[in-house]
Design an enzyme around this catalytic site. Structure first.
Site, PDB file in Angstrom:
ATOM      1  N   THR A 198       0.533   0.699   1.116  1.00 49.55           N
ATOM      2  CA  THR A 198       1.922   0.649   0.896  1.00 49.55           C
ATOM      3  C   THR A 198       2.836   1.240   1.891  1.00 49.55           C
ATOM      4  O   THR A 198       3.683   0.598   2.483  1.00 49.55           O
ATOM      5  CB  THR A 198       2.409   1.085  -0.657  1.00 49.55           C
ATOM      6  OG1 THR A 198       1.732   0.183  -1.456  1.00 49.55           O
ATOM      7  CG2 THR A 198       3.992   0.936  -0.764  1.00 49.55           C
ATOM      8  N   HIS A 232       2.692  -0.543   4.943  1.00 52.15           N
ATOM      9  CA  HIS A 232       3.662  -1.707   4.988  1.00 52.15           C
ATOM     10  C   HIS A 232       4.990  -1.395   5.394  1.00 52.15           C
ATOM     11  O   HIS A 232       5.757  -2.055   6.281  1.00 52.15           O
ATOM     12  CB  HIS A 232       3.513  -2.516   3.664  1.00 52.15           C
ATOM     13  CG  HIS A 232       2.358  -3.332   3.444  1.00 52.15           C
ATOM     14  ND1 HIS A 232       2.073  -4.514   4.214  1.00 52.15           N
ATOM     15  CD2 HIS A 232       1.396  -3.016   2.427  1.00 52.15           C
ATOM     16  CE1 HIS A 232       0.888  -4.760   3.707  1.00 52.15           C
ATOM     17  NE2 HIS A 232       0.407  -3.967   2.550  1.00 52.15           N
TER      18      HIS A 232
END
Ligand code: NAD
Ligand code: ZN
Length: 346
Positions: free
Chosen positions: A40, A43
């Site tokens: 995450t 990203h």
């Protein structure tokens, strides 16, 4: 305080000074020792389409951490300064049907630490007391720092009974690697890991895989004879997010097989539903961790001999965050740890 911040809507992160987080009456303020880098965070750093939708800068990123309590709100009991803790990264509403029934992992109003509110890649993080988990004194702090993804692995690996079963793990990222060790600890007969990256296949063997195979080299059914398997896998864990891996897993399941799907594909995936029906398969989506049954299971498994330390391959001081993110992004890594305490421990 120092924090790693997404300052603008675009690629990159900046280590900069930001105000300390406010501490509400139900909150616990934690001095962060170590943090783990998650997909995450990659990203958000890269600012892909998902990040552009999910994140409103400025934002302190990160959600995997361990630290010590420095202050508690006036309404907080059971937590005190000096205690070693981690935090559950999903902050739930506490008021919906599922939350009220104690099924907090099913809350539809979850806010992600380091995604929808300021996170843990900082010297200090504040969380509601209902999100704080005590560690036992003496726990390896690198392991304590990754309870959040370890919890993903445990929640998935224990979604279906694995005792005596033949288990397929698709994808040996950090979560697949930890799930491999958990399935082994929980009594699986074979744990076969499918992973294209040779560095990660090697790590999978260290985590207890019976076999680690390259999905590009032959079908999974070719392994059955070698492993004394008759029909196919009893349980599969999809931990790659790649459509081909999920299709390969479905094709290699025994009748009545159970498939726990944790990997998040970046787009819609088409599947042979006829195969799911005729093989009478169960597919179950897994998101997050059970609050706090998974956390309890993590603790007792580690205390009864489960070893996940081979998954931790890199350690950097927080000032070297760029090198740390590069290592995590390279794929030739397991879990990458950032140290937020003073000094330059490697
Ligand atoms: P990761 O990206 O590090 O690992 C995925 C692995 O899958 C990589 O090692 C990659 O080489 C491998 N892979 C690629 N193609 C494959 C194929 N065809 N067959 C087998 N393996 C293949 O990710 P991670 O951090 O370990 O997370 C695993 C997945 O879970 C990701 O999709 C992530 O987005 C998702 N995730 C879900 C949750 C949740 O709560 N559901 C939480 C965290 C992460
Ligand atoms: Zn809720």
């Amino acid at each position: 305080m120092r924090a790693l911040v997404k300052t603008v809507a675009g690629p990159g992160l900046e280590l900069r000074d930001v105000p300390e987080p406010p501490v509400g009456i139900n909150d616990v303020l934690i001095r962060v020792h170590r943090t783990g880098i998650c997909g995450t965070d990659l990203h958000i750093e890269a600012w892909d389409a998902w990040a552009a939708r999910a994140v409103r800068p400025p934002l302190v990123v990160g959600h995997e951490f361990v630290g010590t309590i420095v202050e508690v709100g006036s309404n907080v009991t059971d937590f005190a300064p000096g205690e070693l803790v981690s935090g559950e990264g999903h902050v739930v509403c506490g008021r919906c049907r599922h939350c009220l029934a104690g099924r907090r992992e099913l809350c539809a109003h979850t806010i992600g630490l380091g995604v929808g509110r300021d996170g843990a890649f900082a010297e200090l993080v504040a969380l509601p007391m209902t999100n704080v988990w005590h560690h036992w004194p003496g726990i390896d702090e690198d392991v304590a720092a990754i309870f959040d993804p370890f919890g993903n692995a445990v929640h998935t690996a224990l979604a279906f009974p694995v005792l005596g079963e033949d288990v397929l793990v698709s994808g040996a990222g950090p979560i697949g690697l930890m799930a491999t060790a958990v399935a082994r600890h929980a009594g699986a007969r074979h744990v076969v890991v499918s992973e294209p990256n040779p560095f990660r296949r090697e790590l999978a063997l260290k985590m207890g895989a019976s076999l680690a195979v390259d999905p590009a080299c032959g079908g999974l059914a070719d392994l059955f004879a070698e492993l004394d398997m008759v029909e196919g896998f009893d349980v599969a864990m999809e931990m790659s997010g790649h459509p081909a891996a999920l299709r390969a897993a479905l094709g290699a399941m025994a009748h009545g097989g159970r498939v726990a799907v944790l990997g998040l594909p970046s787009e819609e995936v088409s599947l042979d539903v006829g195969e799911i029906v005729l093989k009478m398969l169960t597919l179950r989506g897994i998101y997050g961790r059970e609050m706090y049954e998974t956390w309890y299971k993590m603790t007792v498994m580690l205390r009864s001999g489960l070893d996940i330390t081979p998954v931790i391959t890199h350690r950097f001081p927080s000032t070297d965050h760029e090198a740390a993110f590069a290592a995590a992004r390279s794929g030739d890594s397991g879990k990458v740890i950032l140290d937020w305490t003073a000094g330059t421990r490697q």
